[in-house]
Design a protein around this motif. Structure first.
Motif, PDB file in Angstrom:
ATOM      1  N   MET A 138      41.919  34.459  30.116  1.00 16.98           N
ATOM      2  CA  MET A 138      41.736  34.575  31.575  1.00 16.98           C
ATOM      3  C   MET A 138      42.894  35.345  32.216  1.00 16.98           C
ATOM      4  N   PHE A 139      44.135  34.949  31.842  1.00 21.04           N
ATOM      5  CA  PHE A 139      45.309  35.616  32.401  1.00 21.04           C
ATOM      6  C   PHE A 139      45.338  37.084  32.007  1.00 21.04           C
ATOM      7  N   GLU A 140      44.965  37.374  30.752  1.00 19.38           N
ATOM      8  CA  GLU A 140      44.939  38.752  30.270  1.00 19.38           C
ATOM      9  C   GLU A 140      43.919  39.572  31.047  1.00 19.38           C
ATOM     10  N   ALA A 141      42.761  38.975  31.318  1.00 23.42           N
ATOM     11  CA  ALA A 141      41.707  39.672  32.064  1.00 23.42           C
ATOM     12  C   ALA A 141      42.171  39.995  33.486  1.00 23.42           C
ATOM     13  N   ILE A 142      42.897  39.075  34.114  1.00 21.23           N
ATOM     14  CA  ILE A 142      43.417  39.299  35.462  1.00 21.23           C
ATOM     15  C   ILE A 142      44.412  40.456  35.464  1.00 21.23           C
ATOM     16  N   LEU A 143      45.306  40.479  34.467  1.00 19.83           N
ATOM     17  CA  LEU A 143      46.290  41.566  34.378  1.00 19.83           C
ATOM     18  C   LEU A 143      45.604  42.915  34.188  1.00 19.83           C
ATOM     19  N   LEU A 144      44.545  42.938  33.402  1.00 21.06           N
ATOM     20  CA  LEU A 144      43.812  44.186  33.179  1.00 21.06           C
ATOM     21  C   LEU A 144      43.155  44.680  34.462  1.00 21.06           C
ATOM     22  N   THR A 145      42.554  43.774  35.220  1.00 24.28           N
ATOM     23  CA  THR A 145      41.912  44.178  36.465  1.00 24.28           C
ATOM     24  C   THR A 145      42.947  44.610  37.510  1.00 24.28           C
ATOM     25  N   VAL A 146      44.121  43.975  37.492  1.00 26.78           N
ATOM     26  CA  VAL A 146      45.191  44.391  38.397  1.00 26.78           C
ATOM     27  C   VAL A 146      45.632  45.816  38.073  1.00 26.78           C
ATOM     28  N   SER A 147      45.791  46.120  36.788  1.00 24.95           N
ATOM     29  CA  SER A 147      46.212  47.475  36.396  1.00 24.95           C
ATOM     30  C   SER A 147      45.171  48.508  36.787  1.00 24.95           C
ATOM     31  N   MET A 148      43.882  48.152  36.688  1.00 23.57           N
ATOM     32  CA  MET A 148      42.826  49.083  37.092  1.00 23.57           C
ATOM     33  C   MET A 148      42.835  49.320  38.601  1.00 23.57           C
ATOM     34  N   SER A 205      47.263  47.268  19.812  1.00 21.37           N
ATOM     35  CA  SER A 205      46.259  46.812  20.773  1.00 21.37           C
ATOM     36  C   SER A 205      45.780  45.390  20.481  1.00 21.37           C
ATOM     37  N   GLU A 206      46.094  44.869  19.289  1.00 23.29           N
ATOM     38  CA  GLU A 206      45.688  43.515  18.918  1.00 23.29           C
ATOM     39  C   GLU A 206      46.724  42.458  19.300  1.00 23.29           C
ATOM     40  N   LEU A 207      47.871  42.883  19.819  1.00 25.28           N
ATOM     41  CA  LEU A 207      48.912  41.934  20.219  1.00 25.28           C
ATOM     42  C   LEU A 207      48.408  41.056  21.359  1.00 25.28           C
ATOM     43  N   PRO A 208      48.800  39.786  21.406  1.00 27.34           N
ATOM     44  CA  PRO A 208      48.348  38.915  22.503  1.00 27.34           C
ATOM     45  C   PRO A 208      48.912  39.370  23.852  1.00 27.34           C
ATOM     46  N   ILE A 209      48.090  39.309  24.883  1.00 27.05           N
ATOM     47  CA  ILE A 209      48.427  39.620  26.277  1.00 27.05           C
ATOM     48  C   ILE A 209      48.792  41.089  26.471  1.00 27.05           C
ATOM     49  N   VAL A 210      49.924  41.541  25.919  1.00 23.55           N
ATOM     50  CA  VAL A 210      50.371  42.913  26.174  1.00 23.55           C
ATOM     51  C   VAL A 210      49.575  43.935  25.383  1.00 23.55           C
ATOM     52  N   GLY A 211      48.868  43.498  24.330  1.00 21.64           N
ATOM     53  CA  GLY A 211      48.117  44.430  23.498  1.00 21.64           C
ATOM     54  C   GLY A 211      47.098  45.233  24.283  1.00 21.64           C
ATOM     55  N   ARG A 212      46.169  44.563  24.900  1.00 21.43           N
ATOM     56  CA  ARG A 212      45.133  45.253  25.691  1.00 21.43           C
ATOM     57  C   ARG A 212      45.711  45.866  26.956  1.00 21.43           C
TER      58      ARG A 212
END
Length: 304
Positions: A1-11, A125-132
């Motif tokens: 969930m946290f990773e998804a939020i960070l990705l949407t913030v970057s977009m 890209s497989e690293l947790p959180i920072v990977g994606r």
């Protein structure tokens, strides 16, 4: 969930960062271009249209850069060659872009878009959180970050950057030293237009891969405010873009969680935050003036 939020913030932050970093270079040269919104929306419709017709989103992004630069060239010709009022010309450019994009994009409404693919770095890209977040993003995201770092290097560590800043600080003295003020400002405005066009392409090829009329939704104005918020410093623009991106995404998550606040008020949060930041900055005159280009918005005519 946290990773998804960070990705949407970057977009959400990427188009703001691109448009703002381009405008920062423009204003550092002493030119105030309020046409960022118009250039962004033209980049969005051009990027979507070319990608749709060719099936190649990279061509769409390139076309958006060209159209953004051409729009800025029109602004440069009017304000730097014909010496029209920069504020009025920028506003006219925004209105032109909004109207023209609506006409061009009428047949694109409802069409499925072509999304710009992610670039995956093997293993990383497989690293947790920072990977994606860092190693599985679209090309425009990487361009925005490296472009920001490039602008830092250019403005503060090169002779050309020093020349551009001197033009923005005192165009009369720069002209007396033999610096081609108008030529430098033309190049700065073209760079800003290209960045705004690419920012628009990110909206229609990555953020929401479809065409919706007025899809920039005031992001060009937020980018303008970001430059002031960052006091004309590139790294502060980077931080500010992600801050405003977080506010934009935060209101969407708040609506999804069903928080008992009117959705209209939540949707207005990014713009309300912009106003609050500008009010707070304006109260500190020293902060406002410390990096403000002294010749910002002032016309320059060599033979006067």
């Amino acid at each position: 969930m946290f990773e998804a939020i960070l990705l949407t913030v970057s977009m959400a932050a990427t188009p703001l960062l691109l448009a703002a970093i381009g405008e920062l270079v423009v204003e550092r040269s002493g030119v105030l271009n309020l046409g960022v919104e118009g250039m962004m929306i033209m980049g969005a419709v051009t990027g979507f249209g070319v990608a749709l017709m060719t099936g190649n989103p990279f061509l769409g992004a390139f076309a958006a850069i060209i159209v953004g630069a051409l729009f800025s060239l029109l602004f440069a010709f009017l304000t730097l060659t014909l010496v029209t009022n920069q504020v009025a010309t920028g506003l006219a450019l925004t209105l032109l872009g909004l109207g023209l994009s609506g006409m061009i994009g009428e047949s694109f409404v409802g069409q499925p878009g072509v999304r710009l693919p992610r670039l995956d770095v093997p293993v990383l890209s497989e690293l947790p959180i920072v990977g994606r977040l860092l190693f599985s993003q679209d090309l425009i995201f990487y361009v925005s970050v490296f472009l920001t770092l490039g602008v830092v290097w250019f403005l503060f560590y090169t002779k050309a950057g020093l020349t551009l800043r001197s033009v923005g600080d005192n165009h009369s003295s720069a002209h007396a030293l033999g610096i081609k003020v108008v030529r430098i400002r033309y190049m700065a405005v073209l760079f800003g237009g290209a960045c705004a066009g690419l920012a628009g392409a990110h909206l229609s090829l990555v953020y929401v891969p479809q065409w919706v009329e007025n899809m920039t939704a005031g992001r060009g104005w937020i980018a303008l405010a970001l430059v002031v918020f960052a006091s004309w410093r590139p790294l502060r623009v980077l931080a500010g873009a992600y801050l405003f991106g977080a506010v934009s995404i935060g209101q969407l998550h708040a609506q999804a969680l069903g928080i008992g606040v009117p959705s209209q008020l939540l949707s207005a949060l990014p713009y309300l935050a912009t106003i609050i930041v500008l009010v707070l900055i304006s109260r500190n005159r020293r902060l406002t003036m410390v990096n403000t280009p002294a010749s910002l918005g002032r016309p320059f005519v060599p033979d006067r």
